[in-house]
Design an enzyme around this catalytic site. Structure first.
Site: not given
Length: 397
Positions: A208, A276, A304, A306, A323, A337, A341
């Site tokens: 990204n 992701d 994942d 986080l 974030f 989120k 999470k």
């Protein structure tokens, strides 16, 4: 910043010992008093005379020197310092420290000290990557030993990779931070930053547009408040900050492993833009065009990071900050989120192309906590980092 500070410098037996001559000079330029200790192996690389001349102090070498014991016993020598610095910290020295050995002057001082200890590892890359060294490193980190480096680069043995001792000015910066009186002194904080690159084949990858600028600024701000920072970074556009332990990774899987290796910490700030997805089956050779036919890529979810850290039963940081980079319904999506999470705070921002935030120099964030949503004005990423670091310091108290 180092005026009046006393540093006990233990020089290990590696080729990087020559850098300690410049290190001593740089520390003294800043007002520090440096008391050198040379291991037997270190004396094969630098002489007591050269070290003493630069330090302006007596060099200690022998555990059983009766004169030294009468004038200043090794127990006292280990406790009058503000910091014990081991540079270079060889694989052998790290193993002895982790195992609690005390069979020479250097290791006896390290066992007897009640002041903070910092090491600057230096060794062949295979020795650094060896499972035993990594176990010893984990033990030392658990014992609150601060670590600076090692860096990537060419080595005297002709190989290239992690294992070079940090440069003298990098060590000086780390020493200055370690001896600062900021509100985060004695706290250990993990920061992830930058993008991850998920390989498709040897020449292509998924990524990204994250520059890593915000995560780098946060790591620097936390370090300036006295924190010991472990900085796990993907292949970012910006250089990592000085005075922190840098762990460079490429993929999400590598970042997860680096995060797990860094625990336990007092706080974790997960600013990295982790991909992701990854390609389920990476090609070992470059994928070629085939008469206009498009390649079929099968994807798999990345770990994942986080969520895994937030939901840990053991070694979960006392404060976990995530974030959320969003393009639509920023606050609603970020709030969801945070709940999904299980992290304590979420720093949310709008990264729509028209904002110029992704890869830019400014940011406009919303801090979402149990107390609600705080809307911060648009400001430079350095100022965002400073404010967040101060909030983290207040939370860790």
């Amino acid at each position: 910043m180092l005026a009046g500070k006393r540093i006990l410098l233990i020089i290990g037996g590696g080729i990087a010992a020559y850098k300690c001559l410049d290190l001593i000079r740089r520390l003294k330029e800043r007002g520090a008093c440096v008391t050198p200790v040379l291991t037997r192996a270190a004396q094969e690389f630098v002489t007591p005379l050269s070290v003493s001349a630069l330090a302006g102090e007596k060099v200690y070498t022998d555990l059983f020197d009766l004169t030294d014991e009468a004038e200043m016993g090794h127990i006292q020598l280990s406790r009058v310092a503000d910091l014990v610095l081991v540079a270079p910290a060889t694989a052998d020295l790290m193993a002895k420290m982790a195992g609690g050995h005390a069979n020479d002057l250097a290791t006896t001082l390290l066992m007897a000290t009640d002041t903070p200890v910092m090491i600057a590892p230096a060794m062949n890359l295979r020795m650094w990557e060896h499972a035993a060294t990594q176990r010893n490193l984990a033990t030392l980190l658990g014992d609150k030993v601060q670590v600076i480096g090692p860096n990537n680069g060419d080595m005297a043995c002709g190989e290239h990779g992690p294992g070079r001792m940090s440069e003298p000015m990098e060590i000086v910066a780390a020493v200055e931070l370690a001896l600062s009186d900021g509100p985060l002194r004695g706290k250990r904080v993990l920061v992830t930053s930058g993008p991850t690159h998920e390989p498709i084949d040897p020449v292509r990858y998924i990524a990204n547009r994250s520059s890593g600028a915000q995560g780098t600024a946060i790591a620097s701000a936390l370090a300036s408040l006295g924190a010991e920072v472990v900085f796990v970074t993907g292949p970012a556009d910006v250089a990592p900050p000085s005075g922190v332990k840098v762990v460079a990774v490429q993929s999400a899987a590598e970042m997860l492993q680096a995060v797990q290796n860094a625990l336990p910490v007092d706080a974790g700030v997960f600013a990295a833009a982790v991909a992701d997805w990854r390609v389920k089956r990476e090609s070992n050779s470059k994928i070629k065009k085939q008469d206009g036919k498009l390649p079929i890529l099968e994807f798999a979810e990345n770990p994942d990071i986080l969520a895994e850290v937030s939901q840990m039963k053991k070694d979960r940081p006392g404060l976990v900050v995530g974030f959320a980079a969003e393009t639509d319904d920023v606050i609603a999506n970020a709030t969801a989120k945070r709940k999904r999470k299980g992290c304590d705070w979420i720093v949310a921002n709008d990264v729509s192309p028209e904002t110029g935030i992704m890869g830019g120099t400014e940011n406009a964030v919303h801090l979402i906590t149990d107390d609600g949503v705080e809307d911060w004005p648009r400001m430079g990423k350095g100022e965002v980092a400073r404010q967040l670091a101060e909030r983290i310091a207040a939370a860790l108290g």
